[in-house]
Write an enzyme that holds these catalytic residues in place. Structure first.
Site, PDB file in Angstrom:
ATOM      1  CB  SER A  39       6.405   3.942  -0.699  1.00 37.54           C
ATOM      2  OG  SER A  39       6.506   3.503  -2.228  1.00 37.54           O
ATOM      3  CG  HIS A  53      13.962   7.674  -5.751  1.00 36.67           C
ATOM      4  ND1 HIS A  53      13.282   7.123  -6.874  1.00 36.67           N
ATOM      5  CD2 HIS A  53      13.199   8.388  -4.975  1.00 36.67           C
ATOM      6  CE1 HIS A  53      11.855   7.626  -6.431  1.00 36.67           C
ATOM      7  NE2 HIS A  53      11.929   8.346  -5.436  1.00 36.67           N
ATOM      8  CG  ASP A  69       5.671   0.315  -2.460  1.00 38.31           C
ATOM      9  OD1 ASP A  69       5.261   1.131  -1.582  1.00 38.31           O
ATOM     10  OD2 ASP A  69       6.198   0.796  -3.473  1.00 38.31           O
ATOM     11  CE  LYS A  76       8.928   2.733  -5.508  1.00 34.73           C
ATOM     12  NZ  LYS A  76       7.740   3.414  -4.780  1.00 34.73           N
ATOM     13  NE  ARG A 113       0.697   5.262   0.513  1.00 32.00           N
ATOM     14  CZ  ARG A 113       1.908   5.551   0.126  1.00 32.00           C
ATOM     15  NH1 ARG A 113       2.668   4.571  -0.094  1.00 32.00           N
ATOM     16  NH2 ARG A 113       2.360   6.821   0.140  1.00 32.00           N
TER      17      ARG A 113
END
Length: 442
Positions: free
Chosen positions: A183, A82, A161, A187, A168
């Site tokens: 977050s 990621h 989330d 995920k 947010r």
């Protein structure tokens, strides 16, 4: 237990219990907590923070708020990579076929681009017919069949989330370190892999502007993974200027294919792809020597196995694999504008944010998740930092479907480039690597 009591507690910088955080997430999901209450709690967290333990508990609660991909015994051998978001960042697209061809199962759930950063899913959807809307069952089945699958993030994964992020986003609490960490990690863990490699970027084109902040975020995410029994390695990389030469959607796929063909033998995309692949092989225990791992990976590129795996991926997900050999099958933009320099010397730097903003103006990016994008437009950087230029040389090329947009984009690109007579010192793309074994237990 009441939400207002949790707000009061965090307002004074006190620590939440596991039961309190679970109550907060449950209240968010069942709608008993009002948006203004969640907003107040988020602002209290923004100013007073969460402990590492609180952050890990929040992460776990968000994971459990939805489905979790279950690969069974395969989970220990799967790698998920990621990136925290960058400009021209196509390393996921170059890395995944390489690892899959090396025998590493790769399951990847990616997002769409938002703001100035590009999304892996948008880039892949520039391939005619390519389907990223895989169900969880289809994702698991495909990984078991061809060793690789890439899908769009589903709303069934970490829905808490998604709801927290929506609040947010409109309350200016996105850039809270513990909220970012929970977050990202939630995920990734919900996506089913036990081994995760995180590319944490810093610089003008990243959310983290300094290397120091990127280190802090990385250590926190690695520690959360450790507490939740997942192996996370964080690689801190520079995003001061775009990665590679292509910025856009189809233009980045083309550059990725050129790497898989073995035609890109140096530069940031080359170096980072091999670095991440080597880290992945070593994290899985396939190799304990970087040079041996690197040599093995280079053989996979030169043999054509990585390119063939990318063809297989495209075909399996409904795309046209002939795109690999015929770039004319992509959408072709109306205008190709070569922009030349009126200075001689060396490219000192290229501001990543300004290039990204120019690309978004052309239509390659979006402001909201529902905005349409133009897959065909983009910017190609003919000259990169450290390269010499003469008056009249092409600095960059704009691909556009609108001449007026191209004109405005050119203004930002011109501002992004700095040319001077002295050749700049080269710097390493990787600032630091943080492994689970190197951080203290939470």
């Amino acid at each position: 237990m009441r939400i207002v009591d949790l707000i009061e507690k965090k307002k004074h910088g006190e620590k939440h219990s596991k039961e309190e955080i679970q109550f907060l997430i449950d209240s968010l999901m069942n709608g008993t907590a009002a948006d203004y209450q969640i907003s107040a709690w988020l602002m209290a967290v923004y100013f007073n923070g969460l402990t590492e333990e609180e952050t890990a508990i929040l992460t776990e609660c968000m994971i459990k708020s939805g489905e979790v991909v279950d690969f069974g015994e395969l989970a220990d051998s799967i790698i998920d990579k990621h990136s925290t978001g960058g400009v021209g960042d196509k390393v996921t697209i170059t890395l995944i076929p390489l690892l899959a061809a090396a025998g590493v199962p790769v399951a990847k759930l990616s997002g769409r681009g938002l703001g100035h950063t590009g999304g892996t899913i948008d880039k892949l959807e520039s391939i005619p017919g390519f389907n990223t809307n895989l169900t969880i069952d289809e994702l698991i089945k495909q990984v078991k069949k061809i060793n690789v699958a890439i899908g769009a993030q589903t709303q069934n994964l970490t829905p808490a989330d998604g709801q927290l992020y929506a609040v947010r986003d409109v309350t200016s609490t996105v850039d809270s370190m513990p909220l970012i960490a929970s977050s990202v990690v939630s995920k990734k863990i919900a996506s089913g892999a036990n081994n995760i490699v995180l590319d944490v970027k810093y610089g003008s084109g990243a959310f983290m502007k300094t290397a120091e902040d990127a280190v802090k975020l990385s250590k926190l995410m690695v520690k959360i993974g450790k507490l939740l029994n997942k192996s996370i390695t964080a690689v801190i990389t520079s995003m001061e200027e775009p990665l590679g030469r292509a910025v856009g959607n189809s233009v980045e796929i083309i550059e990725s294919i050129e790497f898989l063909k073995g035609n890109i033998t140096e530069g940031d995309i080359h170096d980072l792809t091999y670095s991440f692949a080597t880290i992945a092989l070593m994290q899985l225990g396939r190799y304990d020597n970087e040079n041996d791992a690197m040599n093995y990976l280079k053989e996979i590129i030169t043999s054509g196995k990585a390119l063939e795996k990318f063809r297989e991926l495209i075909k399996e997900q409904g795309g046209n694999p002939e795109i690999v050999d015929n770039y004319d099958l992509f959408e072709i933009p109306k205008y190709k504008i070569e922009c030349k320099t009126n200075a001689a010397g060396y490219v000192q730097k290229i501001d990543a944010y300004k290039i990204a903003y120019a690309c978004k103006l052309l239509g390659a990016g979006r402001e909201t998740k529902k905005d349409p994008i133009d897959y065909s437009v983009g910017i190609f950087l003919n000259k990169k930092s450290g390269e010499g230029v003469n008056i009249g040389d092409v600095l960059y090329t704009i691909y556009s479907n609108d001449e007026d947009k191209a004109f405005v984009a050119q203004k930002y690109c011109d501002e992004a480039y700095m040319v001077s007579e002295n050749k700049p010192n080269s710097s390493d793309m990787i600032y630091k690597i943080i492994r689970a074994s190197e951080v203290e237990d939470v």
